[in-house]
Design an enzyme around this catalytic site. Structure first.
Site, short mmCIF file in Angstrom:
data_model
loop_
_atom_site.label_atom_id
_atom_site.label_comp_id
_atom_site.label_asym_id
_atom_site.label_seq_id
_atom_site.Cartn_x
_atom_site.Cartn_y
_atom_site.Cartn_z
N SER A 81 3.04 -1.86 10.79
CA SER A 81 4.42 -1.66 10.79
C SER A 81 5.21 -3.69 10.21
O SER A 81 5.76 -3.62 11.25
CB SER A 81 4.83 -1.52 12.09
OG SER A 81 4.32 -0.56 12.18
N GLY A 113 2.45 2.97 10.38
CA GLY A 113 3.30 3.93 11.01
C GLY A 113 3.90 4.41 12.00
O GLY A 113 4.58 5.27 11.92
N GLU A 116 -6.87 5.23 7.77
CA GLU A 116 -6.58 6.62 7.78
C GLU A 116 -7.75 7.20 6.82
O GLU A 116 -8.09 8.13 6.90
CB GLU A 116 -5.69 6.57 6.36
CG GLU A 116 -4.18 6.58 7.70
CD GLU A 116 -2.74 5.87 6.73
OE1 GLU A 116 -3.13 5.67 5.78
OE2 GLU A 116 -1.73 5.37 6.92
N HIS A 158 -9.70 1.85 4.62
CA HIS A 158 -8.42 1.53 5.69
C HIS A 158 -8.47 3.31 6.86
O HIS A 158 -8.67 4.44 6.74
CB HIS A 158 -7.64 2.70 4.18
CG HIS A 158 -6.20 2.44 5.51
ND1 HIS A 158 -5.56 3.09 6.19
CD2 HIS A 158 -5.17 1.30 4.75
CE1 HIS A 158 -4.34 2.95 6.36
NE2 HIS A 158 -4.42 2.04 5.73
N GLU A 187 -6.37 -4.35 10.95
CA GLU A 187 -4.56 -2.94 10.93
C GLU A 187 -5.11 -2.54 12.42
O GLU A 187 -6.04 -1.49 12.30
CB GLU A 187 -4.91 -1.96 10.06
CG GLU A 187 -4.75 -3.35 8.50
CD GLU A 187 -4.12 -1.97 7.59
OE1 GLU A 187 -2.70 -2.00 6.74
OE2 GLU A 187 -4.17 -1.36 7.14
N LYS A 194 0.07 4.44 -0.37
CA LYS A 194 -0.98 5.04 0.28
C LYS A 194 0.02 6.23 -0.77
O LYS A 194 -0.51 6.04 -2.00
CB LYS A 194 -0.42 5.76 1.76
CG LYS A 194 -0.42 4.46 2.40
CD LYS A 194 -0.11 4.84 4.20
CE LYS A 194 -0.54 3.80 4.91
NZ LYS A 194 -0.45 3.32 5.67
N ASN A 232 0.87 -1.43 -0.13
CA ASN A 232 0.55 -0.09 -0.15
C ASN A 232 1.21 1.11 0.08
O ASN A 232 1.55 1.60 1.18
CB ASN A 232 -0.70 0.12 1.24
CG ASN A 232 -1.79 1.20 0.90
OD1 ASN A 232 -1.89 2.44 0.62
ND2 ASN A 232 -2.47 1.17 2.39
P1 PGA Z 1 2.61 0.24 7.71
O1 PGA Z 1 0.72 0.99 6.85
O2 PGA Z 1 2.77 -1.07 7.13
O3 PGA Z 1 3.55 1.50 7.72
O4 PGA Z 1 2.73 0.39 9.28
C1 PGA Z 1 0.18 -0.47 6.99
C2 PGA Z 1 -1.11 -0.11 6.22
O5 PGA Z 1 -1.55 0.93 7.00
O6 PGA Z 1 -1.47 -0.28 5.61
#
Ligand code: PGA
Length: 244
Positions: A201, A169, A97, A95, A163, A9, A7
């Site tokens: 992460s 992150g 976010e 997601h 998640e 982003k 992903n």
């Molecule tokens: P990350 O993000 O691996 O940077 O923690 C995962 C995600 O948001 O899908």
């Protein structure tokens, strides 16, 4: 089957997407059919990725969101048929976010999953608790709410990504037991055959132990998927795990 979904982003450029697609595809060319990689760049670069992938590439493409409508007066919107047209076969939905910053709700996610299926895309539906909910021991309750109406989407074929919001992150991850328990819970609600990916992460140093958890069918990877070397290391680990 092990799924590794990258992903990206809001990162990338034509040049980076093209070279990454090509290199990932080369890496996957000899991979067994039990491993699946899904590259999700920003929608504007799907076409770039598609052009960079050889015919019959083992790398699938995915969008990061889609509208619930197929077309209409929605400035800035990207619909499922557009993603499909640009080469996607998957789409990430719900997601955290988008749930946090764009106020996406469970019912919107359900409508988007319908739009995805209507247009031949497989949704990757993200669920997970916030740090406060985790500290209060509410993970199962939160998952129950998010999963409540996903039955029809799962029946038509979907992946779920667990998640935890606080792991995205941040470099923090739940314990392996906690990941296993959350995945078992998701399967107890949606059915034992639904593929559940872990996200939050994931990086080369921890993907091996995460993929070793029996209830984990892959990973949704953000930051650590951005550099091809890091993705290569994670694909190599998944390849060593072989069949699942
Ligand atoms: P990350 O993000 O691996 O940077 O923690 C995962 C995600 O948001 O899908």
């Amino acid at each position: 089957m092990i799924y590794l979904a990258a992903n990206w982003k809001m990162h990338g450029s034509h040049q980076r997407v093209a070279s990454y697609s090509y290199r990932l595809s080369a890496l996957m060319s000899a991979a067994p059919a039990t491993i699946s990689t899904i590259f999700c760049p920003p929608a504007i670069y799907l076409e770039t990725a598609r052009r960079a992938l050889p015919l019959n590439s083992r790398v699938a493409l995915g969008g990061q969101n889609c509208a619930k409508d197929d077309e209409g007066a929605f400035t800035g919107g990207i619909s499922a048929p557009m993603l499909r047209d640009a080469g996607a076969s998957y789409v990430i939905l719900g997601h955290s976010e988008r749930r946090q910053y764009m106020y996406e709700t469970d019912s919107q996610v359900e409508l988007k999953a319908e739009a995805a299926h209507r247009n031949g895309l497989t949704p990757i539906i993200c669920v997970g608790e916030t740090e406060a909910e985790y500290s209060e021991g509410k993970t199962r309750d939160v998952l129950n709410c998010q999963l409540k109406n996903l039955g029809p989407a799962i029946e038509k074929g979907a992946l779920v990504a667990y998640e935890p919001v606080w792991a995205i992150g941040t470099g923090k991850t739940p314990t392996l037991d906690e990941i296993g328990a959350a995945h078992s819970h998701i399967k107890s609600v949606l059915g034992s055959t639904v593929p559940v990916l872990y996200g939050g992460s994931v990086k080369p140093a921890n993907i091996g132990e995460i993929l070793n958890i029996p209830q984990v069918h892959g990973a949704l990877i953000g930051g650590a998927s951005l550099e091809i070397e890091s993705m290569q290391a994670m694909v190599a680990t998944a390849l060593k795990k072989g069949m699942k």
